[in-house]
Design a protein around this motif. Structure first.
Motif, PDB file in Angstrom:
ATOM      1  N   ASN A  72      33.412  44.737  51.233  1.00 57.75           N
ATOM      2  CA  ASN A  72      33.856  43.682  50.322  1.00 57.75           C
ATOM      3  C   ASN A  72      33.214  42.349  50.676  1.00 57.75           C
ATOM      4  O   ASN A  72      32.856  41.565  49.795  1.00 57.75           O
ATOM      5  N   LEU A 129      33.098  40.011  47.468  1.00 50.82           N
ATOM      6  CA  LEU A 129      34.447  40.129  46.916  1.00 50.82           C
ATOM      7  C   LEU A 129      35.450  39.428  47.818  1.00 50.82           C
ATOM      8  O   LEU A 129      36.573  39.160  47.423  1.00 50.82           O
ATOM      9  N   ARG A 162      27.655  38.069  42.743  1.00 53.35           N
ATOM     10  CA  ARG A 162      28.044  39.420  42.325  1.00 53.35           C
ATOM     11  C   ARG A 162      27.385  39.782  41.007  1.00 53.35           C
ATOM     12  O   ARG A 162      26.906  40.895  40.804  1.00 53.35           O
ATOM     13  N   ASN A 172      37.456  53.322  38.524  1.00 52.24           N
ATOM     14  CA  ASN A 172      37.828  52.053  37.902  1.00 52.24           C
ATOM     15  C   ASN A 172      37.018  51.748  36.650  1.00 52.24           C
ATOM     16  O   ASN A 172      36.511  50.656  36.471  1.00 52.24           O
ATOM     17  N   THR A 202      43.586  46.454  38.025  1.00 55.21           N
ATOM     18  CA  THR A 202      42.308  46.958  38.535  1.00 55.21           C
ATOM     19  C   THR A 202      41.178  46.654  37.548  1.00 55.21           C
ATOM     20  O   THR A 202      40.044  46.433  37.948  1.00 55.21           O
ATOM     21  N   VAL A 215      37.824  44.764  38.401  1.00 51.18           N
ATOM     22  CA  VAL A 215      36.496  45.299  38.113  1.00 51.18           C
ATOM     23  C   VAL A 215      35.653  44.254  37.390  1.00 51.18           C
ATOM     24  O   VAL A 215      34.489  44.033  37.727  1.00 51.18           O
ATOM     25  N   LEU A 216      36.257  43.604  36.397  1.00 49.69           N
ATOM     26  CA  LEU A 216      35.519  42.566  35.672  1.00 49.69           C
ATOM     27  C   LEU A 216      35.001  41.519  36.641  1.00 49.69           C
ATOM     28  O   LEU A 216      33.850  41.097  36.582  1.00 49.69           O
ATOM     29  N   LYS A 217      35.881  41.125  37.547  1.00 49.36           N
ATOM     30  CA  LYS A 217      35.475  40.093  38.499  1.00 49.36           C
ATOM     31  C   LYS A 217      34.428  40.629  39.476  1.00 49.36           C
ATOM     32  O   LYS A 217      33.479  39.927  39.816  1.00 49.36           O
ATOM     33  N   ALA A 218      34.615  41.876  39.911  1.00 45.35           N
ATOM     34  CA  ALA A 218      33.673  42.443  40.866  1.00 45.35           C
ATOM     35  C   ALA A 218      32.268  42.476  40.267  1.00 45.35           C
ATOM     36  O   ALA A 218      31.285  42.303  40.967  1.00 45.35           O
ATOM     37  N   PRO A 265      39.375  39.564  43.593  1.00 40.92           N
ATOM     38  CA  PRO A 265      38.590  40.722  43.144  1.00 40.92           C
ATOM     39  C   PRO A 265      38.606  41.874  44.146  1.00 40.92           C
ATOM     40  O   PRO A 265      38.431  43.019  43.764  1.00 40.92           O
ATOM     41  N   ALA A 266      38.837  41.576  45.405  1.00 45.73           N
ATOM     42  CA  ALA A 266      38.837  42.642  46.412  1.00 45.73           C
ATOM     43  C   ALA A 266      39.923  43.669  46.125  1.00 45.73           C
ATOM     44  O   ALA A 266      39.870  44.800  46.615  1.00 45.73           O
ATOM     45  N   ALA A 294      40.285  45.384  43.657  1.00 43.36           N
ATOM     46  CA  ALA A 294      39.744  46.564  42.977  1.00 43.36           C
ATOM     47  C   ALA A 294      39.488  47.686  43.965  1.00 43.36           C
ATOM     48  O   ALA A 294      39.586  48.865  43.646  1.00 43.36           O
ATOM     49  N   MET A 295      39.142  47.306  45.179  1.00 46.89           N
ATOM     50  CA  MET A 295      38.853  48.296  46.202  1.00 46.89           C
ATOM     51  C   MET A 295      40.122  48.978  46.697  1.00 46.89           C
ATOM     52  O   MET A 295      40.062  50.076  47.226  1.00 46.89           O
TER      53      MET A 295
END
Ligand code: ADP
Ligand code: MG
Lengths: 249, 459
Positions: free
Chosen positions: A67, A72, A99, A111, B295, B299-302, B389-390, B392-393
């Protein structure tokens, strides 16, 4: 510590310039009453076009490291430099841009956006990318040209993960970060997904880091790193990358 | 179309029930604006136009009797712009359709209509001729209620003498936009009518030749109304003046103005209530949607969507609801506005009364609705924007639970596991856990994971 720094020096000896340079990276999650030290002064270089495999038990800090490399999250201390971007000093806006322009992610649970078709899930990313490949081409690359207009719910887990890979590679990222991409898949499907990642690395030249529980997968990579309790405990450089068929599952 | 917009449309479609409910609430708000405020604007502009065209007076005063020569002195009062003197009287009318005699309010008119204050607006027939002593024009509603048409005869008892009057026309007057019999509150068109008769005929019939018993006047724009009224009262006192009054005490105007005020304030309050409800609903619905899409947000942010883009995406759900509500609301509102103005037309008499659809009003209503919706959505959207955003992981975030007061007191052991779970949920979110059904619906998710977790630990 010794084998790690030795191999670092060995890597540096190849005269290649790292894409990522992480130095003394620590991450502490402050949970109020307890502090979780997810990463403890980790040093790591990642080189252009290489395939890095990250192994380690659950909770060892693999995701946290990935991350941070992916922008992230930011480290509590230490520095992470991506080419000329200092990620550890970047603000949220710079990280978002980083990113958007450089990173592709593949997550354990795919996802995908459930209300978008395979093609649209890819387009979600290519819409905001600078020089993406067409969504159709990306899906073709993962062997899903004929399933483009299917919604995630109409696809199997392996197919969803391949869509996720197409989504991640379509923007032609400089680096592809995969957090347990085969973690939710059965062996055969997992192999299929790994084959696609291996192919992207080989054909497109994308730098890839893959987190996995499965030590056998390590043979696929140029280098293998093993983490435990927030530190890198083992660092192996493979003389030769094994092909999928050679691996003993 | 951008994939994010497709997601917007598909998600909106998926939540169409909720979106429609919100749109319905918004549409009622917009509809009421267009109906009520629209009716208000139409009515008040008709009123203003009508008053202007017919020279609606500013001041009225009745008196016993004064010679016409006094008129000049009234006109000389500073601030007075135009003066009309007239003869008015109440007489009984013989109306075939009712048993009891009807009341007629007789008002004198003159030929100089260009200088007449409260000039008549003829709806049928013609104006009275100065040479004919028995011609009258009657109020429109009275004529309709009694089926009088020009050419009919109306029998009246004026000053103790019975007279047969010829109806030559029907008309409306701004002083009787809302016509109520003296001392009554509601109109009674069958038993109360206004009868306009030539001054040369009505004056002598009431022993008022060369005299008058009512004055109406208009004021110049910057006149001091109270002073004019005071001076008028002083001047007319010897002539049995009954006290001058202004528009606010003129019965028809008073009722009309009151009604207009009410329509206007309802046209603000009702939409405000509905828009508040819409904002509240949006907050809940979007809050729920974002909670289930955390989530997706991550994802959008990631992948590099900025906080602004993510926030805008979720705000657009509010806009979709508003847009939908606006379409329904504008259609319904302009239709209902017409009906409402039509309804007013039955009580208030205007020469022309038409609902005028106002784009400005529509745009304003939609704009305010959008703002209200955005305000309602903002809280939920901010949560989406703030989501790191983390996340999402990480598959599922374990909510942080700890022993609450109840358990720390050692009372927890008295409860079964399920009871402790309920308790922790209630203690953790004291406001949200009980009163909001939507909130507890959410909680049930963390419940089930909590349950499976504890069973897993036990085994
Ligand atoms: N957002 C977070 N908040 C608190 N603790 C976290 C968070 N993310 C990770 N951790 C903790 O940090 C440690 C490392 O986690 P992670 O990097 O996810 O490990 P891995 O991916 O190797 O399983 C774990 O103990 C985990 O519980
Ligand atoms: Mg992990």
């Amino acid at each position: 510590m010794t084998p790690v720094s030795e191999s670092l020096r060995a890597a540096a000896g190849t005269q290649r310039v790292p894409v990522f340079r992480a130095r003394g990276v620590s991450k502490v999650y402050d949970m109020g009453e307890v502090k979780v030290h997810a990463l403890k002064a980790v040093d790591l270089d990642l080189f252009q076009g290489e395939l890095l495999v990250l192994l380690g038990a659950s909770g060892s800090g693999k995701s946290t490291l990935l991350n941070i490399l992916g922008g992230l999250d930011v480290p509590t201390s230490g520095t992470v430099v991506y080419r000329d971007h200092d990620l550890s000093a970047a603000d949220e806006r710079e990280l978002t841009r980083y990113r958007r322009e450089h990173v592709g992610f593949v997550f354990q649970f795919y996802n995908l956006i459930p209300s978008l078709t395979a093609r649209e899930n890819v387009e979600l990313v290519t819409d905001i990318a600078r020089a993406p490949m067409p969504a159709t081409q990306a899906l073709d690359l993962v062997g899903l040209a004929d399933r483009m207009d299917h919604f995630p719910a109409q696809l199997s887990g392996g197919e969803q993960q391949r869509v996720a890979i197409a989504r991640a590679v379509a923007k032609r990222p400089d680096v592809l970060l995969c957090d347990e991409p085969t973690g939710a898949l059965d062996l055969e499907t997992g192999k299929r997904v790994l084959a696609v990642l291996e192919q992207v690395n080989r054909e497109v030249g994308t730098t890839i880091a893959i987190i996995t529980h499965n030590a056998a997968i390590g043979a696929l990579g140029d280098r293998v790193i093993r983490m435990s309790s927030g530190v890198i405990v083992e660092h192996v450089r493979n003389e030769r990358r094994a092909s999928l068929d050679e691996i003993q599952w | 179309m951008r994939a994010l917009n497709r997601k917007l449309l598909r998600d909106a479609w998926k939540h169409r029930g909720q979106m429609l409910s919100i749109a319905a609430v918004v549409s009622v708000g917009i509809m009421t604006v267009l109906t009520m405020r629209g009716a208000y604007e139409s009515l008040s502009s008709s009123q203003a136009q009508y008053y202007r065209d017919t020279r609606f007076p500013d001041v009225w005063v009745r008196l016993e009797r004064a010679p016409e020569s006094l008129r000049g002195r009234i006109a000389a009062i500073p601030g007075v712009s135009a003066v009309n003197t007239r003869v008015t009287l109440v007489a009984t009318l013989d109306v075939p359709s009712v048993d009891v005699p009807a009341l007629g309010y007789f008002v004198s008119v003159t030929d100089d209509r260009g200088a007449t204050l409260s000039d008549l607006h003829l709806s049928a027939g013609r104006f009275v001729s100065p040479r004919r002593r028995d011609e009258v024009v009657v109020s429109d509603k009275f004529a309709i209620a009694n089926a009088f048409v020009p050419g009919d005869t109306l029998r009246a008892v004026i000053n103790g003498r019975q007279r047969d009057l010829q109806i030559v026309g029907t008309a409306i007057s701004p002083e009787y936009t809302y016509a109520v019999p003296p001392g009554a509150i509601y109109p009674d068109d069958q038993r109360f009518g206004i009868v306009w008769m030539h001054r040369d005929a009505l004056g002598p019939a009431y022993d008022m030749a060369g005299a008058f018993n009512e004055v109406v006047l208009t004021l110049s724009p910057r006149a001091d109304t109270a002073r004019v009224v005071a001076q008028l009262d002083r001047l007319l006192e010897p002539y049995g003046g009954l006290g001058a009054y202004t528009r606010m005490d003129q019965p028809s105007h008073f009722i009309l103005a009151g009604e207009l005020n009410q329509v206007r304030s309802m046209g603000t309050m009702i939409p405000a209530v509905f828009l508040t409800v819409a904002a509240f609903l949006l907050n809940i619905v979007l809050g729920r949607m974002i909670a289930t899409q955390r989530t997706e947000v991550a994802v959008l942010k990631a992948f590099g969507y900025s906080d602004l883009e993510v926030g805008r995406h979720y705000l657009q759900f509010a806009l979709v609801a508003v847009l939908l509500g606006a379409l329904i609301g504008i259609a319904m509102g302009s239709w209902l506005g017409q009906s409402m103005v039509g309804l007013y037309g039955e009580f208030f008499t205007f020469p022309t009364l038409r609902y005028e659809f106002s784009w400005i009003l529509a745009v304003l209503a939609v704009g305010v609705s959008a703002l209200a919706a955005a305000a309602g959505a903002l809280g939920a959207v901010r949560r989406a924007v703030a989501l790191p955003p983390a996340e999402a992981m990480r598959p599922e975030p374990p909510t942080s639970f700890r022993p609450g007061v109840f358990e720390r007191l050692g009372l927890g052991r008295l409860l079964p596991v399920a009871g402790r779970l309920i308790l922790r949920n209630v203690e953790r979110t004291p406001c949200a856990a009980s009163p909001r059904p939507s909130a507890s619906a959410f909680r049930s998710r963390s419940w089930s994971s909590g349950c499976s977790c504890s069973t897993a630990c036990n085994t």
